[in-house]
Write a protein that holds these residues in place. Structure first.
Motif, PDB file in Angstrom:
ATOM      1  N   UNK A 404       0.821  -1.217   0.000  1.00 59.77           N
ATOM      2  CA  UNK A 404       0.000   0.000   0.000  1.00 59.77           C
ATOM      3  C   UNK A 404       0.854   1.267   0.000  1.00 59.77           C
ATOM      4  N   UNK A 405       2.062   1.194   0.587  1.00 62.91           N
ATOM      5  CA  UNK A 405       2.956   2.353   0.578  1.00 62.91           C
ATOM      6  C   UNK A 405       3.479   2.631  -0.831  1.00 62.91           C
ATOM      7  N   UNK A 406       3.752   1.579  -1.580  1.00 62.83           N
ATOM      8  CA  UNK A 406       4.230   1.748  -2.952  1.00 62.83           C
ATOM      9  C   UNK A 406       3.140   2.365  -3.819  1.00 62.83           C
ATOM     10  N   UNK A 407       1.922   1.835  -3.716  1.00 64.96           N
ATOM     11  CA  UNK A 407       0.804   2.366  -4.499  1.00 64.96           C
ATOM     12  C   UNK A 407       0.496   3.810  -4.092  1.00 64.96           C
ATOM     13  N   UNK A 414       1.839  11.233  -8.853  1.00 63.54           N
ATOM     14  CA  UNK A 414       1.194  11.386 -10.143  1.00 63.54           C
ATOM     15  C   UNK A 414       1.835  10.590 -11.255  1.00 63.54           C
ATOM     16  N   UNK A 415       2.438   9.433 -10.905  1.00 64.70           N
ATOM     17  CA  UNK A 415       3.085   8.616 -11.932  1.00 64.70           C
ATOM     18  C   UNK A 415       2.077   7.905 -12.830  1.00 64.70           C
ATOM     19  N   UNK A 416       0.900   7.606 -12.316  1.00 69.43           N
ATOM     20  CA  UNK A 416      -0.090   6.887 -13.098  1.00 69.43           C
ATOM     21  C   UNK A 416      -0.773   5.817 -12.270  1.00 69.43           C
ATOM     22  N   UNK A 417      -1.339   4.836 -12.940  1.00 74.43           N
ATOM     23  CA  UNK A 417      -2.093   3.763 -12.285  1.00 74.43           C
ATOM     24  C   UNK A 417      -1.180   2.557 -12.090  1.00 74.43           C
ATOM     25  N   UNK A 418      -0.788   2.309 -10.838  1.00 76.54           N
ATOM     26  CA  UNK A 418       0.105   1.198 -10.541  1.00 76.54           C
ATOM     27  C   UNK A 418      -0.560  -0.146 -10.782  1.00 76.54           C
ATOM     28  N   UNK A 419      -1.858  -0.235 -10.610  1.00 79.57           N
ATOM     29  CA  UNK A 419      -2.554  -1.520 -10.728  1.00 79.57           C
ATOM     30  C   UNK A 419      -2.418  -2.108 -12.128  1.00 79.57           C
ATOM     31  N   UNK A 420      -2.461  -1.249 -13.147  1.00 81.09           N
ATOM     32  CA  UNK A 420      -2.377  -1.726 -14.539  1.00 81.09           C
ATOM     33  C   UNK A 420      -1.092  -1.239 -15.207  1.00 81.09           C
ATOM     34  N   UNK A 422      -0.052   1.764 -15.968  1.00 82.34           N
ATOM     35  CA  UNK A 422      -0.308   2.764 -17.012  1.00 82.34           C
ATOM     36  C   UNK A 422       0.203   4.117 -16.516  1.00 82.34           C
ATOM     37  N   UNK A 423       1.297   4.572 -17.116  1.00 80.42           N
ATOM     38  CA  UNK A 423       1.922   5.827 -16.698  1.00 80.42           C
ATOM     39  C   UNK A 423       1.223   7.025 -17.330  1.00 80.42           C
ATOM     40  N   UNK A 424       1.420   8.199 -16.706  1.00 76.91           N
ATOM     41  CA  UNK A 424       0.895   9.429 -17.294  1.00 76.91           C
ATOM     42  C   UNK A 424       1.893  10.561 -17.047  1.00 76.91           C
ATOM     43  N   UNK A 425       1.810  11.594 -17.882  1.00 78.76           N
ATOM     44  CA  UNK A 425       2.742  12.715 -17.737  1.00 78.76           C
ATOM     45  C   UNK A 425       2.269  13.638 -16.618  1.00 78.76           C
ATOM     46  N   UNK A 426       3.150  14.537 -16.177  1.00 73.58           N
ATOM     47  CA  UNK A 426       2.846  15.457 -15.072  1.00 73.58           C
ATOM     48  C   UNK A 426       2.886  16.894 -15.587  1.00 73.58           C
ATOM     49  N   UNK A 427       1.737  17.531 -15.593  1.00 71.27           N
ATOM     50  CA  UNK A 427       1.633  18.901 -16.112  1.00 71.27           C
ATOM     51  C   UNK A 427       2.477  19.888 -15.328  1.00 71.27           C
ATOM     52  N   UNK A 428       2.624  19.652 -14.009  1.00 68.81           N
ATOM     53  CA  UNK A 428       3.336  20.618 -13.170  1.00 68.81           C
ATOM     54  C   UNK A 428       4.812  20.718 -13.519  1.00 68.81           C
ATOM     55  N   UNK A 429       5.350  19.763 -14.281  1.00 68.31           N
ATOM     56  CA  UNK A 429       6.775  19.784 -14.623  1.00 68.31           C
ATOM     57  C   UNK A 429       7.050  20.292 -16.033  1.00 68.31           C
ATOM     58  N   UNK A 470       9.615   5.561 -14.586  1.00 66.87           N
ATOM     59  CA  UNK A 470      10.429   5.800 -15.778  1.00 66.87           C
ATOM     60  C   UNK A 470       9.562   6.239 -16.953  1.00 66.87           C
ATOM     61  N   UNK A 471       8.427   5.528 -17.175  1.00 68.65           N
ATOM     62  CA  UNK A 471       7.574   5.887 -18.305  1.00 68.65           C
ATOM     63  C   UNK A 471       6.814   7.184 -18.071  1.00 68.65           C
ATOM     64  N   UNK A 472       6.539   7.506 -16.818  1.00 65.06           N
ATOM     65  CA  UNK A 472       5.946   8.816 -16.519  1.00 65.06           C
ATOM     66  C   UNK A 472       6.920   9.927 -16.880  1.00 65.06           C
ATOM     67  N   UNK A 473       8.202   9.711 -16.592  1.00 64.70           N
ATOM     68  CA  UNK A 473       9.224  10.702 -16.947  1.00 64.70           C
ATOM     69  C   UNK A 473       9.323  10.860 -18.466  1.00 64.70           C
ATOM     70  N   UNK A 474       9.357   9.728 -19.191  1.00 64.10           N
ATOM     71  CA  UNK A 474       9.414   9.799 -20.649  1.00 64.10           C
ATOM     72  C   UNK A 474       8.195  10.541 -21.209  1.00 64.10           C
ATOM     73  N   UNK A 475       7.016  10.252 -20.656  1.00 70.62           N
ATOM     74  CA  UNK A 475       5.797  10.901 -21.160  1.00 70.62           C
ATOM     75  C   UNK A 475       5.801  12.401 -20.870  1.00 70.62           C
ATOM     76  N   UNK A 476       6.354  12.784 -19.701  1.00 72.37           N
ATOM     77  CA  UNK A 476       6.432  14.207 -19.371  1.00 72.37           C
ATOM     78  C   UNK A 476       7.363  14.926 -20.338  1.00 72.37           C
ATOM     79  N   UNK A 477       8.511  14.330 -20.631  1.00 71.40           N
ATOM     80  CA  UNK A 477       9.451  14.941 -21.580  1.00 71.40           C
ATOM     81  C   UNK A 477       8.859  14.972 -22.988  1.00 71.40           C
TER      82      UNK A 477
END
Length: 625
Positions: A404-407, A414-420, A422-429, A470-477
């Motif tokens: 539960x701490x990891x999730x 804001x990395x995305x959905x750990x269950x599936x 699925x990463x997402x980008x972060x607008x604040x960056x 990692x994929x959240x970082x790629x998507x943000x860039x």
């Protein structure tokens, strides 16, 4: 007082306190400028030094020349602490934690008081106490549990309801007087406790508790719960029984039978009249009995004549381990609850407290702690020709990362959905440079991994987190450059590593993406492990990190021997209500100039109007001389 006299007095305090004598003359010691200069150096360098209290003052407007009036007000008794400014920081499950921000002067006074209290109480604090102490941390507490708590049968988890908000002022001042013979000094601490809280424009008096966020609050909390430490030490001495566990009867019977067969074998060998069949039968019987014996513990785990009580505390989080019966664990829980209620005026949360089987585990300092009994395994020598089966110790205490701490961490960042996955980008960056984006992601994952470095399964549990991070970082860039994730990842890849480049001092440099493989579990700095990584310097700063790396020379005074800041020439009044993302983008687009820390402070005081103004340059040059 002369500095030599002050130092001699300060050095004598720990010895005096350890001997059990009450310490006096503390309020008089507060008249020494030496203590205040040390306090100013520590508090002003803290990252919260620029956070204002209710009076709006920060350490940007405070210099050594301002010490004398503050010292005089404290020593004459004219000083009165101001209310703390209350803010709320988010917790898990939508809850909020109240945080009290003292004023600038109050922070400095509290730091001087804290220095004196630390000299009095550090020599007498229990080794079981690990919170807010020099050289101690969450990791030292967890390492103690892991190393010493083998064989524990029951875990007694005691949770105090709202500890920092419910510390009884009268009880605390009475405890202080047990070791301090200085009413002025104790009265000063009492004034701090009763200064009140400002929420908006409303002043609320405080009748109990110490504000979380106050510099002196952690050591006051430890002083308060030191009474619990002493009570538990006496309880441990009365509880523990027996020098060692009794031998397991079945294990003893098998050992006796093996000894008897070996004696027969030696007897036949000595007489020389045994045939090979007889010898082989004896050896086979010994082998069968030995295998049976290795499946059993050598000691009686439920020996009623052997009891042990383990205890570990980090601030108001404490845990007990009982080697004994469940009734023994119930008795420990009842006695601790009674002491907290009657002696310290604290209440125990029935919902969060309880007795757990050690093999089922419980939560402690963010980890899951539980005992584990492994199976047999085979150990081979380096030559590969010898091997034997070894049974690991039973009921070894293990530390694990709770899923539960990891999730929760992935969701919070804001990395995305750990269950599936699925990463997402972060607008604040998106307004940050590439190097800042990578540095922010690095600091977040590295800080989380370092905290859980003691866990047996840290790399297994964090492997999924690293993937989505990692994929959240790629998507943000990719979102920042209006490109695809595949193109961004290919551009950053160099062999097995990923990195982004930037230029500093005219030289090309790079920031490498941190990997879980880089985690070093051998040693973690105990000073840093309890401090969350300050990623805001990359993601929420109004100036670019790369620009700050290139800021070497002050444009106002020309100095290169002072740390430089990037100053914004224009304000943000027009966009301050447009949201964080818009404001950060506008902040980074403003005209800037490089100023040393002294000129930066002067320009905010109105003493350095503009570097293009000759008067400002002359003022800066005269200060250099």
């Amino acid at each position: 007082m002369l500095p030599e006299t002050v130092m001699a007095r300060l050095e004598a305090i720990p010895t005096l306190a350890a001997s059990g004598k009450r310490v006096n003359g503390l309020h008089r010691l507060m008249g020494s400028r030496l203590l205040w200069e040390q306090g100013l150096s520590k508090v002003a360098s803290n990252r919260g030094a620029m956070t204002p209290g209710v009076d709006g003052e920060t350490f940007a407007d405070f210099g050594p020349e301002d010490l004398a009036p503050l010292i005089a007000s404290v020593t004459t008794g004219a000083y009165k602490p101001k209310p703390v400014r209350r803010v709320f920081i988010p917790k898990s499950k939508g809850k909020r934690r109240p945080l009290g921000i003292p004023t600038r002067d109050d922070r400095l006074v509290q730091e001087v008081v804290r220095q004196l209290l630390e000299r009095i109480y550090e020599p007498v604090f229990s080794n079981a106490s690990h919170g807010f102490r020099p050289g101690k941390s969450c990791h030292t507490a967890l390492e103690h549990v892991k190393a010493v708590w083998t064989g524990v049968k029951w875990l007694v988890d005691v949770d105090v309801t709202g500890f920092f908000d419910n510390i009884d002022h009268d009880v605390l001042l009475r405890l202080l007087r047990k070791r301090i013979d200085d009413e002025k000094f104790v009265g000063l601490i009492g004034d701090m406790l009763k200064a009140g809280v400002m929420e908006g424009r409303t002043h609320n008096p405080t009748y109990s508790g110490t504000p979380q966020g106050g510099i002196v609050s952690p050591i006051l909390a430890n002083i308060y719960l030191h009474e619990l430490d002493e009570f538990v030490a006496e309880r441990i001495a009365a509880f523990e029984k027996g020098k060692a566990r009794a031998t397991n009867p079945e294990y003893g019977r098998l050992a006796a039978r093996i000894a008897k067969q070996r004696k027969r074998l030696k007897s036949h060998q000595a007489r020389g009249n045994a045939d090979e069949a007889t010898m082989a039968a004896i050896l086979a019987k010994i082998d069968v009995l030995s295998k049976q014996m290795r499946t059993l513990p050598s000691r009686d785990g439920m020996d009623a004549g052997y009891r042990r009580l383990r205890y570990c505390r980090y601030a108001d989080d404490f845990l007990f381990g009982v080697i004994g019966s469940k009734e023994d664990a119930r008795q420990v829980f009842a006695e601790v609850e009674g002491f907290l209620t009657n002696a310290l005026a604290l209440s125990v949360s029935e919902e969060k407290s309880g007795i757990r089987k050690a093999s089922d585990g419980t939560a402690f300092l963010g980890y899951e702690v539980r005992t584990y009994t492994g199976r047999q395994w085979t150990v081979r020598s380096r030559r590969g020709s010898q091997h034997f089966t070894r049974r690991p110790p039973s009921e070894v205490m293990q530390l694990n990362v709770p899923w539960e701490k990891v999730f929760e961490f992935a969701s919070k960042k804001g990395y995305g959905d750990m269950a599936v996955l699925k990463a997402r980008h972060r607008n604040t960056l998106l307004s940050c440079s590439d190097a800042e984006i990578v540095l922010a992601y690095n600091a977040e994952l590295r800080g989380f991994a370092n905290y859980y470095a003691l866990a047996r399964d840290v790399k297994f549990k964090l492997n999924r987190l690293e993937f989505i991070q990692r994929w959240s970082m790629f998507k943000t860039l990719a979102s920042k450059h209006k490109s695809s994730v595949r193109v961004v990842a290919a551009r950053m890849r160099s062999g097995q590593e990923y990195s982004v480049g930037y230029v500093a001092d005219g030289q090309p440099r790079s920031v490498r993406v941190w990997k879980l493989m880089d985690l070093k579990r051998e040693w973690i700095d105990p000073v840093k492990v309890d401090t969350p990584p300050w990623t805001q310097i990359y993601s929420h700063s109004r100036t670019d990190w790369v620009d700050r790396q290139n800021a070497k020379q002050c444009e106002a005074c020309g100095r290169t021997d002072r740390p430089c800041h990037v100053h914004h020439v224009e304000g943000l009044a027009d966009v301050k209500h447009c949201g964080l993302a818009t404001m950060m983008k506008a902040a980074r687009a403003r005209k800037t100039k490089v100023l040393c820390d002294l000129c930066h402070a002067d320009i905010h005081r109105g003493q350095l109007p503009d570097s293009r103004n000759m008067n400002g340059v002359i003022a800066a040059e005269s200060r250099m001389q």
